[in-house]
Design an enzyme around this catalytic site. Structure first.
Site, PDB file in Angstrom:
ATOM      1  N   LYS A  19     -17.497   1.765   3.768  1.00 57.24           N
ATOM      2  CA  LYS A  19     -18.174   1.788   5.062  1.00 57.24           C
ATOM      3  C   LYS A  19     -17.815   0.521   5.843  1.00 57.24           C
ATOM      4  O   LYS A  19     -17.491  -0.501   5.231  1.00 57.24           O
ATOM      5  CB  LYS A  19     -19.697   1.918   4.861  1.00 57.24           C
ATOM      6  N   TYR A  56       0.834  -1.198   0.000  1.00 51.52           N
ATOM      7  CA  TYR A  56       0.000   0.000   0.000  1.00 51.52           C
ATOM      8  C   TYR A  56       0.878   1.260   0.000  1.00 51.52           C
ATOM      9  O   TYR A  56       0.515   2.281  -0.601  1.00 51.52           O
ATOM     10  CB  TYR A  56      -0.924   0.012   1.212  1.00 51.52           C
TER      11      TYR A  56
END
Length: 338
Positions: A96, A57
């Site tokens: 979410k 990442y």
């Protein structure tokens, strides 16, 4: 902004849905994808013809050609990588729930504010024409004064294939995974009925079947919202139930048999809202979506990038929903092991 260059932080199922949406969008282009495995990232990149694939990442966040990052890691990692993306100067769309708790969300907001980047929690259903039409009907008094709302999002899954959902360390359980849609929808109904931007329940109670690890396998909550609006909300990861939305008012009711969060409505097409007056025949209101829901979400971010927040999914909205989820999980005894 005419074009927003997207980097995908994680390469799972939902990232695939969003990648397809960016391909369909008017203002987005896929620039990079990162996964914990370089091979996984390269396979994903080949599938969507993404030019850059990273095995970490950090490498994606260092890419100067990435304007915005879509975070779709497991729930407990959302906050960390949303903050690190903000620190790298990237705009953030985060799946979410934004964080597992409301307290953790404050740190994400602080990072977005400090580094002056856009941040939005990815409740894509809020942008669907069906949801917007439902809000319009309630606001216009189509069913009189709203008194109650019932909503369910529940499915049955194989524990062997969905280990994440049963793991408390990964934020497992139905409340965080799909119950968050129910709390969001119930609050949205109250907001439309009362003509205010954000509401939180005055009271929250609930019950659930907990796994041996303390994860809610299926749960029901009861909210008392401002205006004495009562909401019954149900969710689950180990029980198939009939999904839907019903809103009851003094002059009738609204029924959404297929809410905008279900898979079939993620593509362009027609959905229905059924308006039944207290006296009279039901009226089927058809709502047309000309764009897929993830494409709509990507374009919404591009449109509001300079605002730093979405007008429909503000940080205050996210925080109110997370506080409600905290209270629901506390009410059902989440984490209590047998």
């Amino acid at each position: 902004m005419t074009q927003l260059r997207w980097g995908l932080l994680a390469a799972g199922t939902i990232a695939g849905h969003f990648a397809a949406g960016v391909e369909e969008s008017r203002h987005g282009v896929l620039t990079a994808v990162a996964a914990r495995s370089g091979d996984r990232a390269r396979d994903f990149a080949a599938r969507f013809e993404i030019p850059n694939a990273y095995g970490s990442y950090e490498d994606l966040l260092a890419d100067p050609d990435v304007d915005a990052v879509y975070v779709s890691t497991p729930h407990p990692m959302h906050g960390e990588w949303a903050i690190r993306a903000a620190e790298a100067g990237k705009h953030v769309l985060c799946e979410k729930p934004l964080t597992v708790t409301a307290a953790a969300a404050e740190e994400v907001f602080d990072a977005a504010r400090k580094h002056d980047v856009f941040l939005m929690e990815a409740f894509m259903y809020r942008l669907h024409p069906q949801t917007r039409r439902l809000v319009e009907l309630i606001s216009a008094g189509a069913i009189g004064e709203v008194r109650a709302v019932d909503t369910t999002f529940s499915f049955d899954s194989d524990p062997a294939e969905t280990a994440r959902l049963g793991d408390p360390a990964l934020g497992g359980g139905g409340i965080l995974d799909v119950g968050c849609y129910c709390t969001s929808l119930a609050r949205l109904v109250a907001q439309a009925a009362l003509g205010v931007d954000v509401v939180e329940p005055l009271e929250v109670s609930g019950m659930a079947r907990l796994s041996a690890a303390g994860v809610d396998e299926y749960a029901t909550g009861l909210l008392r919202l401002p205006g004495d609006i009562l909401a019954t909300i149900s969710c689950g990861i180990r029980l198939a139930r009939e999904d839907g939305i019903r809103v009851f008012g003094t002059r009738g009711q609204l029924h959404v048999p297929r809410p905008a969060w279900i898979h079939p409505l993620r593509a362009p097409g027609t959905s229905e809202i059924i308006l039944t007056p207290s006296s009279g025949a039901p009226e089927v209101i058809e709502v047309e979506a000309t764009q897929g829901i993830f494409a709509r979400e990507a374009d919404h971010v591009a449109t509001h990038i300079e605002d730093r927040q979405s007008p429909e999914l503000t940080w205050a909205e996210t925080l109110a929903n997370l506080r409600t989820l905290d209270r629901w999980r506390e009410a059902v005894g989440y984490g209590r092991t047998s």
